[in-house]
Design an enzyme around this catalytic site. Structure first.
Site, mmCIF file in Angstrom:
data_model
loop_
_atom_site.group_PDB
_atom_site.id
_atom_site.type_symbol
_atom_site.label_atom_id
_atom_site.label_comp_id
_atom_site.label_asym_id
_atom_site.label_seq_id
_atom_site.Cartn_x
_atom_site.Cartn_y
_atom_site.Cartn_z
ATOM 1 N N SER A 342 0.561 -1.439 -0.119
ATOM 2 C CA SER A 342 0.152 -0.575 0.062
ATOM 3 C C SER A 342 1.033 1.003 -0.063
ATOM 4 O O SER A 342 1.434 1.375 -0.371
ATOM 5 C CB SER A 342 -0.438 -0.163 0.828
ATOM 6 O OG SER A 342 -1.839 0.787 1.326
ATOM 7 N N ASP A 456 -5.651 -4.372 -2.675
ATOM 8 C CA ASP A 456 -4.702 -3.804 -1.309
ATOM 9 C C ASP A 456 -4.229 -5.092 -1.220
ATOM 10 O O ASP A 456 -4.824 -6.736 -0.728
ATOM 11 C CB ASP A 456 -5.351 -3.400 -0.773
ATOM 12 C CG ASP A 456 -4.453 -2.386 -0.027
ATOM 13 O OD1 ASP A 456 -3.518 -3.027 0.790
ATOM 14 O OD2 ASP A 456 -4.243 -1.401 0.152
#
Length: 588
Positions: A342, A456
């Protein structure tokens, strides 16, 4: 007494396994052994074969290989001179549990099953020694990263005559020689020396670097057979080609030993060069060399002395990563490879691209502070945010770069929703896989590629320490900016609050309920929180900057977050309980 018997007796007396035997017992053993040799790349036995003999390595090196569920063969142990192989199958009566292959030209003595049984009956203490050796080898095979073991012999294989293998070898030997005895062996003027000469050189040094010739020559073939690790040396601007010496009559040596690609650049990295060469050598680690600093990093990576940096997800709290990197650089702590998830992936990519601290501040201000990457809300059919703004900003900063083009080895993590597994990206378009790594479900649209869907990486690994450790850097530094406390709410509820109660001016300037973005951001990290706690125990140095006052969505907090990370890292590096290897690296 014959010369052959004298040689066998001297050999037996030199082996640790028989050092405690009486002279009469050693003479008896000398009558039982068979002495033979074979070149590198030859299989001694396969997994599943019946146990018919025990072997002791005299010169050279053997490798034990296990077959992984994927079908790939994995090196689980090296058998050096003086060590035995095959003893466990004889002791248990079971088939061989691994394949054993010569990693270089090797001399062995062989004990048949009958000879072994006579040895055990006459000298029971040998049974205990062999059992201990088997247990020790099993323990070594369970190490986390066998690839991180430092190779004792390296072969530099130039792809063409234009490659300056000699100059590269000089620089590499100089770096490897720091605190170690290293010899460099170049092509001989005449015939190859006897095997014993090479064994003597290797015994007298911690590492030996063999410089091969381009093309297929007896010397280059010998270098390939003699090496624990191969460095495939290419000029980056040269069209990708093959290394003929690796394919002479047997499977690629990459299946038997560590092989890594080294691209030499004249100045800046040639974009796209790594992709072309890696297409010919798929799955191989690669290194960019522009000058002495890159050779120093390569030497650290080869010898397990490198420093890897792994950065967690945490939305705007990830600005602290910038400050930690600044502190590490100022204190002379090298960053040899880097990865993250991320926001950690984005800052890690900046570090791998060798952006300066000022450049990071400038680019991240433009990307996060001035633009608010999550500000383009849309009808929430797939996500709250359309993703167009994030795409544009990532392309603006990282467009045109492939992961393979980065000066430092780099990886980022995403979650493959199609297959339900973690994916580690080490190749491909940098901006695209960074976009996948930050695609928080419900906030940003997923990234689709080749019919599969990626979101993610924090869903499965918000702090991918284990991924970095598998790359075998030696030392691992982790920065964890994951929120440490759960979301707090002001009142009990089982349904969405009214729009009126959600406004910040109700309840003294703070919303009584967390917003949907906060909920989704926190949800993306919850699944990997427990795993991260266990992984944190395995790092060599951990930074957890005090970010209690920094909100996940506070994209304007770049300067504040970076300063908190910087101050925390400086204090941690200078603390009395800092690891010794850190204290040794710090300037006086």
């Amino acid at each position: 007494m014959s010369d052959e018997h004298d040689q066998r007796l001297a050999l037996v007396r030199s082996l640790p396994l028989f050092s405690g035997f009486t002279a009469a017992a050693q003479a008896e053993v000398a009558e039982l052994v068979e002495w033979f040799s074979f070149p590198g790349g030859v299989t001694l036995f396969e997994a599943g074969d019946a146990a018919d003999a025990l072997y002791v390595v005299i010169n050279g090196c053997l490798g034990a290989f296990a077959r992984m569920p994927s079908g790939e063969r994995r090196l689980i142990a090296r058998i050096a001179p003086g060590e035995t192989v095959g003893e466990m199958a004889l002791l248990t009566g079971r088939p061989r549990n691994a394949a054993v292959v010569s990693l270089r030209d090797t001399e062995l003595v062989r004990f048949s099953r009958d000879a072994f049984e006579r040895l055990i009956v006459g000298h029971p203490s040998a049974m205990l020694d062999l059992a201990r050796l088997g247990v020790h080898r099993l323990e070594r095979s369970r190490e986390l990263a066998p690839s991180a073991r430092s190779p004792r012999t390296l072969a530099i294989l130039p792809q063409s005559p234009e490659v300056d293998a000699g100059g590269f070898a000089e620089g590499l030997v100089a770096e490897l020689s720091q605190g170690r005895r290293v010899a460099c062996v170049r092509p001989p003027a005449g015939e190859l020396p006897e095997t014993q000469w090479f064994h003597s050189v290797e015994e007298q040094n911690d590492c030996v670097v063999y410089v091969a010739e381009p093309g297929v020559t007896p010397w280059s073939q010998f270098c390939v057979r003699q090496a624990d690790a191969l460095l495939l040396l290419v000029q980056a601007t040269t069209p990708p080609g093959r290394f003929a010496v690796l394919n002479e009559g047997r499977e690629s040596r990459a299946t038997l030993q560590r092989a890594e690609l080294v691209l030499l650049h004249d100045g800046a990295i040639t974009r796209g060069a790594a992709r072309g060469w890696l297409a010919r050598h798929e799955g191989m680690a690669h290194h960019h060399v522009r000058g002495p600093g890159d050779i120093a990093r390569l030497a650290r990576l080869l010898t397990g002395r490198a420093v890897g940096l792994v950065l967690s997800g945490g939305a705007a709290r990830g600005f602290a990563h910038v400050g930690v990197i600044r502190a590490l650089r100022e204190h002379g702590i090298p960053i040899d490879l880097v990865g993250g998830t991320s926001i950690g992936a984005i800052v890690g990519a900046a570090a791998a691209a060798e952006w300066s601290f000022d450049e990071m501040r400038q680019r991240f201000h433009r990307t996060f502070v001035a633009a608010n990457p999550l500000g383009d809300y849309t009808l929430p059919v797939v996500s709250l945010v359309s993703g167009r703004r994030v795409n544009r900003l990532l392309e603006q900063e990282f467009g045109g770069l492939e992961i393979e083009d980065l000066p430092l080895p780099f990886f980022c993590c995403s979650t493959n929703l199609t297959q339900g597994k973690l994916v580690v990206h080490r190749t491909g378009e940098l901006w695209r896989w960074l976009r996948a790594s930050i695609a928080i479900p419900g906030v940003l649209p997923p990234v689709t590629h080749a019919g599969e869907m990626y979101v993610d990486g924090g869903l499965m690994r918000n702090l991918p320490i284990d991924v970095l450790q598998e790359m075998g850097p030696g030392r691992v530094i982790a920065v964890d900016v994951t929120p440490g406390t759960a979301l707090r709410v002001a009142q009990d509820s089982v349904e969405a609050p009214s729009v009126w109660r959600s406004l910040p001016f109700v309840g003294g300037g703070r919303s009584q309920q967390p917003g949907i973005l906060h909920i989704l951001l926190r949800s993306a990290m919850v699944n990997s929180t427990a795993a991260a706690a266990a992984l944190r125990e395995r790092v060599d140095l951990l930074f957890r900057p005090p970010l209690e006052g920094l909100d996940l969505m506070d994209w304007g907090a770049l300067e504040r977050g970076a300063e908190v990370g910087y101050r925390h890292a400086r204090e941690r590096l200078r603390a009395a309980d800092a690891p010794e290897w850190i204290q040794q690296a710090l300037p006086a």
